[in-house]
Design a protein around this motif. Structure first.
Motif, PDB file in Angstrom:
ATOM      1  N   LEU A 135       0.812  -1.207   0.000  1.00 15.81           N
ATOM      2  CA  LEU A 135       0.000   0.000   0.000  1.00 15.81           C
ATOM      3  C   LEU A 135       0.849   1.263   0.000  1.00 15.81           C
ATOM      4  O   LEU A 135       0.332   2.378  -0.043  1.00 15.81           O
ATOM      5  N   GLY A 136       2.173   1.102   0.026  1.00 16.82           N
ATOM      6  CA  GLY A 136       3.054   2.264  -0.037  1.00 16.82           C
ATOM      7  C   GLY A 136       3.278   2.938   1.296  1.00 16.82           C
ATOM      8  O   GLY A 136       3.714   4.098   1.348  1.00 16.82           O
ATOM      9  N   ALA A 137       3.009   2.254   2.392  1.00 18.50           N
ATOM     10  CA  ALA A 137       3.121   2.869   3.719  1.00 18.50           C
ATOM     11  C   ALA A 137       4.574   3.058   4.157  1.00 18.50           C
ATOM     12  O   ALA A 137       4.823   3.688   5.184  1.00 18.50           O
ATOM     13  N   LEU A 138       5.543   2.528   3.383  1.00 18.30           N
ATOM     14  CA  LEU A 138       6.964   2.724   3.690  1.00 18.30           C
ATOM     15  C   LEU A 138       7.681   3.474   2.565  1.00 18.30           C
ATOM     16  O   LEU A 138       8.887   3.360   2.376  1.00 18.30           O
ATOM     17  N   ARG A 139       6.938   4.288   1.818  1.00 20.11           N
ATOM     18  CA  ARG A 139       7.532   5.003   0.690  1.00 20.11           C
ATOM     19  C   ARG A 139       8.556   6.037   1.146  1.00 20.11           C
ATOM     20  O   ARG A 139       9.395   6.488   0.361  1.00 20.11           O
ATOM     21  N   PHE A 140       8.499   6.433   2.448  1.00 20.00           N
ATOM     22  CA  PHE A 140       9.469   7.404   2.959  1.00 20.00           C
ATOM     23  C   PHE A 140      10.904   6.872   2.879  1.00 20.00           C
ATOM     24  O   PHE A 140      11.855   7.638   2.928  1.00 20.00           O
ATOM     25  N   THR A 141      11.058   5.562   2.760  1.00 22.78           N
ATOM     26  CA  THR A 141      12.402   4.967   2.720  1.00 22.78           C
ATOM     27  C   THR A 141      13.127   5.280   1.412  1.00 22.78           C
ATOM     28  O   THR A 141      14.355   5.148   1.328  1.00 22.78           O
ATOM     29  N   GLY A 142      12.376   5.652   0.385  1.00 19.62           N
ATOM     30  CA  GLY A 142      12.989   5.917  -0.919  1.00 19.62           C
ATOM     31  C   GLY A 142      13.082   4.683  -1.789  1.00 19.62           C
ATOM     32  O   GLY A 142      13.389   4.779  -2.978  1.00 19.62           O
ATOM     33  N   SER A 143      12.825   3.505  -1.226  1.00 19.30           N
ATOM     34  CA  SER A 143      12.839   2.263  -2.007  1.00 19.30           C
ATOM     35  C   SER A 143      11.450   2.025  -2.582  1.00 19.30           C
ATOM     36  O   SER A 143      10.447   2.376  -1.963  1.00 19.30           O
ATOM     37  N   ASN A 144      11.416   1.405  -3.773  1.00 23.60           N
ATOM     38  CA  ASN A 144      10.100   1.113  -4.312  1.00 23.60           C
ATOM     39  C   ASN A 144       9.561  -0.175  -3.680  1.00 23.60           C
ATOM     40  O   ASN A 144      10.242  -0.874  -2.928  1.00 23.60           O
ATOM     41  N   LYS A 145       8.299  -0.499  -4.010  1.00 24.09           N
ATOM     42  CA  LYS A 145       7.614  -1.597  -3.326  1.00 24.09           C
ATOM     43  C   LYS A 145       8.321  -2.938  -3.543  1.00 24.09           C
ATOM     44  O   LYS A 145       8.447  -3.736  -2.614  1.00 24.09           O
ATOM     45  N   LYS A 146       8.766  -3.208  -4.743  1.00 16.54           N
ATOM     46  CA  LYS A 146       9.382  -4.508  -5.017  1.00 16.54           C
ATOM     47  C   LYS A 146      10.706  -4.660  -4.286  1.00 16.54           C
ATOM     48  O   LYS A 146      11.059  -5.751  -3.821  1.00 16.54           O
ATOM     49  N   GLU A 147      11.436  -3.558  -4.186  1.00 14.11           N
ATOM     50  CA  GLU A 147      12.685  -3.602  -3.419  1.00 14.11           C
ATOM     51  C   GLU A 147      12.395  -3.879  -1.941  1.00 14.11           C
ATOM     52  O   GLU A 147      13.083  -4.667  -1.291  1.00 14.11           O
ATOM     53  N   LEU A 148      11.346  -3.245  -1.429  1.00 10.41           N
ATOM     54  CA  LEU A 148      10.974  -3.446  -0.024  1.00 10.41           C
ATOM     55  C   LEU A 148      10.446  -4.862   0.218  1.00 10.41           C
ATOM     56  O   LEU A 148      10.697  -5.462   1.271  1.00 10.41           O
ATOM     57  N   LEU A 149       9.723  -5.403  -0.752  1.00 13.77           N
ATOM     58  CA  LEU A 149       9.234  -6.785  -0.612  1.00 13.77           C
ATOM     59  C   LEU A 149      10.405  -7.768  -0.574  1.00 13.77           C
ATOM     60  O   LEU A 149      10.390  -8.748   0.165  1.00 13.77           O
ATOM     61  N   TRP A 150      11.390  -7.514  -1.390  1.00 14.61           N
ATOM     62  CA  TRP A 150      12.609  -8.347  -1.377  1.00 14.61           C
ATOM     63  C   TRP A 150      13.279  -8.245  -0.009  1.00 14.61           C
ATOM     64  O   TRP A 150      13.661  -9.233   0.603  1.00 14.61           O
ATOM     65  N   GLU A 151      13.355  -7.012   0.471  1.00 15.72           N
ATOM     66  CA  GLU A 151      14.032  -6.762   1.741  1.00 15.72           C
ATOM     67  C   GLU A 151      13.298  -7.416   2.909  1.00 15.72           C
ATOM     68  O   GLU A 151      13.924  -7.986   3.812  1.00 15.72           O
ATOM     69  N   VAL A 152      11.963  -7.312   2.911  1.00 15.35           N
ATOM     70  CA  VAL A 152      11.213  -7.840   4.039  1.00 15.35           C
ATOM     71  C   VAL A 152      11.310  -9.362   4.108  1.00 15.35           C
ATOM     72  O   VAL A 152      11.304  -9.960   5.187  1.00 15.35           O
ATOM     73  N   HIS A 153      11.432 -10.002   2.952  1.00 13.13           N
ATOM     74  CA  HIS A 153      11.609 -11.450   2.969  1.00 13.13           C
ATOM     75  C   HIS A 153      12.989 -11.824   3.526  1.00 13.13           C
ATOM     76  O   HIS A 153      13.152 -12.887   4.127  1.00 13.13           O
ATOM     77  N   ASN A 154      13.969 -10.979   3.309  1.00 14.20           N
ATOM     78  CA  ASN A 154      15.281 -11.224   3.922  1.00 14.20           C
ATOM     79  C   ASN A 154      15.208 -11.170   5.438  1.00 14.20           C
ATOM     80  O   ASN A 154      15.873 -11.920   6.145  1.00 14.20           O
ATOM     81  N   TYR A 155      14.388 -10.247   5.953  1.00 17.21           N
ATOM     82  CA  TYR A 155      14.252 -10.103   7.402  1.00 17.21           C
ATOM     83  C   TYR A 155      13.340 -11.161   8.020  1.00 17.21           C
ATOM     84  O   TYR A 155      13.636 -11.717   9.073  1.00 17.21           O
ATOM     85  N   LEU A 156      12.191 -11.385   7.376  1.00 12.33           N
ATOM     86  CA  LEU A 156      11.140 -12.183   8.021  1.00 12.33           C
ATOM     87  C   LEU A 156      10.819 -13.475   7.296  1.00 12.33           C
ATOM     88  O   LEU A 156       9.900 -14.183   7.712  1.00 12.33           O
ATOM     89  N   GLY A 157      11.546 -13.755   6.214  1.00 16.15           N
ATOM     90  CA  GLY A 157      11.229 -14.952   5.449  1.00 16.15           C
ATOM     91  C   GLY A 157      11.643 -16.229   6.135  1.00 16.15           C
ATOM     92  O   GLY A 157      11.177 -17.312   5.799  1.00 16.15           O
ATOM     93  N   SER A 158      12.568 -16.143   7.115  1.00  8.42           N
ATOM     94  CA  SER A 158      12.992 -17.345   7.843  1.00  8.42           C
ATOM     95  C   SER A 158      12.123 -17.509   9.085  1.00  8.42           C
ATOM     96  O   SER A 158      11.285 -16.690   9.403  1.00  8.42           O
ATOM     97  N   LYS A 159      12.341 -18.606   9.804  1.00  8.60           N
ATOM     98  CA  LYS A 159      11.559 -18.884  11.010  1.00  8.60           C
ATOM     99  C   LYS A 159      11.953 -17.975  12.168  1.00  8.60           C
ATOM    100  O   LYS A 159      11.193 -17.759  13.094  1.00  8.60           O
TER     101      LYS A 159
END
Length: 978
Positions: free
Chosen positions: A800-824
């Motif tokens: 929904l773009g709620a982290l657009r302040f980071t300057g990263s686009n949504k797909k970059e952030l989705l990649w990033e969030v899986h790095n953080y939370l994709g594991s157990k």
């Protein structure tokens, strides 16, 4: 001999109304009996009144059951005994506890257990009840010690075998099971009917001591009912002091409202005070004033409305804000010496403040003396058919066919449907379940359990077991403490204006709003989205057809918009007469004399009373009862039908033409059930003007307030659109700018986390709370650490773009969030002493598009914000004419495109379905459509989206709309993700 009689208030069990069972008992020569409904005392007071009228000795009690099993029956020796039973049942209801196997030690109650041979030790007030069909179980048994304790227990539940069959259907509905699966113990016996006293005694003649024991028990019991007010009698503790205090407050308030030298106001105040004192209503006014005083001290905003606004005393005491002198409202509509029913005040609060006001009332006046008013829902037409069909085990398709009004003709010869209709006719209007009144509160002089047991509905406050009609018959005047969203809009908007513009508003300066040309211009043009009571398509159209630009016209509009008026043709008559008053044709000289202000049309409830009184010759009391009856507010259908006949008889007696009388009655009956009192309409109009003032001068704050109080008539996106149209820059939710609700700063408005589909309420509150406590979020990693947001919730926020302040686009952030939370292993939520920078990863360039964003918003918000619905269309066509141009093309066939807002289905006189549609054009203006039965089946509504609309422009009193010939939903561009 009748110690266990059930009425219909033994819900989904008994089949006899109180009136019917007393009438049957009288016919059979029964001289005394006990009403003992199952786990309730709803009908006790009504039963006592009916028995007194018929000369039967009334005894009251309660039958206590757990599941389907009888525990014991309590028979009250007197009113103290009934209070004990009500207190007992109330205790277990209010504490959500199961009834105990043994009751309390009552002082004024007889307890009857179902007979079992093992019962040997009984207290002085305890007995064993045995039906005559079980008398064989006594044969040969030693009865020493219990001989004086056995009484006749012949239950009454139905009238005959036919009603017993109805009883089995009721049991099936109650148990939510098929008729074939109802067990023997789930139903009453077929013999649970009234017998003549000699017949019943004959059944027990082999055991004369049982007859004797039963007689002694019943002879020791009695119940009575005294007419008169049961409300709290004084406010100060003294009727004399109440009178003095009310006079003091009224005169002080008169100076506040009218100044020191208004003789007309003083004369009217003194007249009202005399009537109020004579009818012992001083305490009622003072208690209402006390409630208002508390709520105003808390900063709550209220609207006093209903017939109470006819009173200048209530206006002076700030209970209402409607000036009865200005509107020529008469006090007698609210309170008069001949009035047969007690009045009440309707006090509206914001939806989030009402419960605090109710809590104050309970604490101030005592929980033993205060309760919410109940209501009794009955079996209704279509729902009865559905319920009966289900217990019969019919398939869903057949049930749908039986409940579809359009298929009545084809079902007419269906034997199964005929059977269902026969059962329906018996079940119609029977009580179905107890519920809670919209806002009624009772404050009793005596403990309220003298008159009822109490329930604990989801509201969490004690509630009486009967409705407003029974409360009125017993002698209670309710206090209506209601809630509505419109007040929340106003309260929130005033707060936001102070916060956002540092401007303090006097929202009560309504008289100046009514004279403001800018506000009246919005009213006249129907630009009223978000405004209380005047924002619906029908109301906006009515305002434009009337060219409404004054308070008095709005007061009338608030009444004639009611549902039945348009179908009767009276709305159209009123609009036509409004524009051409010189050519009004009055049905009768009486209509001209008394309805000239409203062009011969009965606009208000007061008008209905006037015509019943002046045209048909009914007295004012009967006229008001008839008016209440047509509004559904009658207790006795028989009494209502008698007054209808009296209307015609009296009209004939005084020489009225029969055909004219029939037309007068048609107008009276079609209108009375839907009209407001003039005072009620005036109260609504005051609130409408307050909303209009805010919308005119503070549109951004007002629309944010509407959104934050969960809207009104329309879906949320319509109010977002209106906010944008008002000049706001509306932003998607942002974890560093948004609050739980919509936030406004200057002209910037950030959507809140509420409304994001799939986002958990925990995170809606936690994200802004953590940010406000410990500063803005630095990046995605910081958000995760500080809030503990999980992968699923983080993805929603990113999409929904709620982290657009980071300057990263949504797909970059989705990649990033899986790095953080994709594991157990999930990072623990914590506040770090030293901030460590997250490792940076380099990714290939990932592209996003506005179209993809719009699809995300459609899914997660329900509407797109990055682009509008028109930009989503595959076609670039937007219509040949816009809404503002329609008046130039009346009578012509035009084509346009509209974004669907809402639709309203109605039935024609031929019972065919047609629709009214509301759309927004590309310019953001409303356009309305008419879909007659001939065109709708071929061109149906297909939900949200943009439609190509072709039809003829028609004009109704200066308001254009489109009579649709063709109509189709337009396709949108494909989602680029798929």
């Amino acid at each position: 001999m009748y110690l266990n009689v059930h009425s219909q208030y033994s819900l989904r069990y008994g089949t006899l109304s109180i009136e019917k069972l007393v009438e049957q008992a009288k016919t059979l020569g029964i001289e005394q009996m006990a009403l003992t409904d199952i786990n309730n005392s709803t009908g006790a007071m009504e039963f006592i009144r009916e028995c007194q009228e018929k000369g039967i000795k009334a005894i009251t009690g309660i039958e206590f059951r757990k599941s389907s099993g009888l525990l014991y029956i309590g028979i009250a020796r007197n009113r103290e005994g009934m209070k004990e039973l009500n207190d007992f049942l109330s205790f277990y209801n209010l504490n959500s506890m199961e009834l105990p196997d043994k009751p309390w030690d009552f002082q004024n109650v007889y307890i009857i257990y179902p007979y079992k041979p093992e019962h040997r030790t009984l207290k002085e007030n305890e007995f064993l009840g045995i039906p005559y069909r079980d008398l064989n179980s006594l044969f040969g048994k030693p009865l020493s010690g219990i001989r004086e304790k056995i009484v006749a227990l012949h239950s009454v539940t139905v009238s005959n075998k036919i009603e017993h069959r109805l009883h089995t259907y009721l049991r099936g509905i109650d148990l939510n099971t098929l008729l074939s699966k109802i067990g023997k113990n789930d139903c009453c016996h077929e013999d649970e009917v009234f017998l003549r006293p000699d017949q019943l005694k004959k059944r027990y003649e082999a055991y004369p001591f049982i007859i004797s024991n039963t007689g002694k028990l019943m002879n020791d019991c009695s119940s009575s009912f005294e007419k008169g007010s049961k409300n709290r009698k004084t406010f100060t503790g003294s009727a004399k002091d109440d009178k003095a205090l009310l006079e003091k407050l009224a005169l002080e308030g008169m100076e506040y409202r009218y100044g020191r030298s208004n003789r007309e106001a003083l004369k009217r105040v003194q007249k009202e005070l005399a009537v109020i004192d004579e009818l012992h209503f001083s305490a009622y006014f003072l208690i209402t004033w006390d409630i208002i005083r508390y709520s105003m001290a808390r900063g709550y905003y209220h609207i006093g409305r209903g017939s109470g606004a006819n009173s200048i005393v209530s206006y002076c005491m700030r209970i209402t804000d409607v000036d009865p002198i200005e509107l020529d409202l008469y006090f007698e509509r609210f309170l008069n010496r001949q009035r047969s029913s007690p009045p009440d005040f309707d006090i509206d609060y914001s939806w989030d403040e009402r419960e605090d006001v109710q809590d104050y009332i309970f604490k101030r006046y005592g929980s033993n003396h205060t309760a919410l008013l109940g209501t009794m829902s009955t079996f209704k037409d279509r729902s009865i058919i559905r319920e009966i069909s289900k217990v019969m085990g019919l398939p869903a398709q057949e049930i749908d066919s039986f409940t579809d009004p359009t298929k009545q003709e084809q079902n007419r010869n269906n034997p199964t449907f005929a059977k269902i209709l026969a059962i329906q006719s018996m079940m119609q209007h029977m009580p179905n379940q107890r519920s809670i009144h919209a806002g009624g509160v009772l404050i009793s002089e005596e403990p309220i359990t003298y008159y009822t047991a109490l329930d604990l509905p989801p509201k969490g406050m004690p509630t009486v077991q009967w409705d407003m009609y029974e409360a009125e018959a017993i002698g209670y005047e309710k206090f209506d403490i209601l809630s509505q969203r419109g007040i929340g809009h106003i309260k929130e908007a005033v707060r936001l204006v102070l916060e956002n513009q540092k401007t303090k508003l006097d929202i009560h300066a309504v008289s100046s709003f009514m004279k403001d040309p800018k506000i009246n211009a919005k009213l006249k043009t129907g630009k009223t989205i978000g405004c209380f009571y005047i924002e619906s398509p029908a109301m906006r159209q009515l305002l434009r057809k009337l060219g409404c630009e004054s308070y008095l016209t709005l007061v009338a509009a608030s009444s004639i918009i009611r549902p039945g008026v348009a179908s009767s043709g009276m709305m159209k008559t009123y609009i036509s007469s409004f524009h051409d008053p010189e050519n009004v044709k009055y049905l009768h000289p009486v209509m001209k004399e008394h309805l000239q202000e409203t062009f011969g049309v009965m606009v208000y409830q007061e008008d209905v009373i006037k015509i019943c009184y002046h045209y048909a010759g009914l007295d004012l009391t009967d006229a008001d009862v008839l008016r209440r009856g047509m509004s559904g507010k009658y207790r006795s259908r028989k009494e209502f039908d008698r007054l209808v006949q009296r209307f015609f008889d009296r009209a004939k007696e005084i020489g009225r033409d029969e055909k004219t009388t029939e037309e007068v009655w048609r107008q009276v009956s079609s209108f009375a059930g839907y009209s407001f009192s003039k005072a009620h309409s005036a109260s609504f109009a005051v609130e409408s003007y307050q909303s209009l003032f805010l919308k005119t001068y503070y549109p951004l704050e007002f629309m944010v307030a509407v959104l934050n109080n969960y809207g009104g008539f329309y879906q949320r996106w319509v109010y977002v659109h209106e906010l944008q149209k008002s000049g706001a820059r509306v932003h998607l939710p942002c974890v560093n700018n948004s609050e739980t609700k919509v936030r406004i700063r200057g002209k910037d408005a950030w959507l809140g986390f509420i409304g994001i589909q799939g986002l958990e309420s925990h995170f809606m509150e936690l994200i802004p709370a953590e940010r406000n406590a410990n500063g803005p979020y630095r990046d995605l990693a910081d958000l995760i650490k500080r809030t503990g947001v999980n992968l699923e919730q983080a993805i929603i926020l990113i999409r929904l773009g709620a982290l657009r302040f980071t300057g990263s686009n949504k797909k970059e952030l989705l990649w990033e969030v899986h790095n953080y939370l994709g594991s157990k292993t999930v990072p623990k939520q914590s506040t770090e002493l030293f901030c460590t920078e997250a490792k940076e990863f380099y990714l290939p360039e990932l592209q996003t598009s506005v179209l993809e964003d719009a699809y995300n918003e459609l899914e997660l918000l329900g509407y797109p914000l990055s682009m509008d619905m028109f930009d989503l269309l595959r076609t670039s066509y937007r219509g040949d004419q816009m809404a503002d141009d329609l008046s130039k093309h009346v009578g012509q066939i035009i084509r346009t495109v509209g974004n669907y807002v809402c639709e309203k289905p109605v039935r024609t006189k031929n019972n065919k379905k047609m629709w009214f549609g509301t759309f927004l054009d590309k310019e953001g203006d409303f356009l309305d459509t008419i879909h007659f039965p001939a065109s709708t089946p071929a061109y149906p509504f297909r939900g949200k989206g943009c439609y190509l609309i072709e039809g003829k422009v028609v004009d109704d009193f200066g308001y254009p709309s489109i009579d649709v010939n063709k109509f189709a939903k337009l396709p949108i561009r494909d989602n680029p993700v798929f």
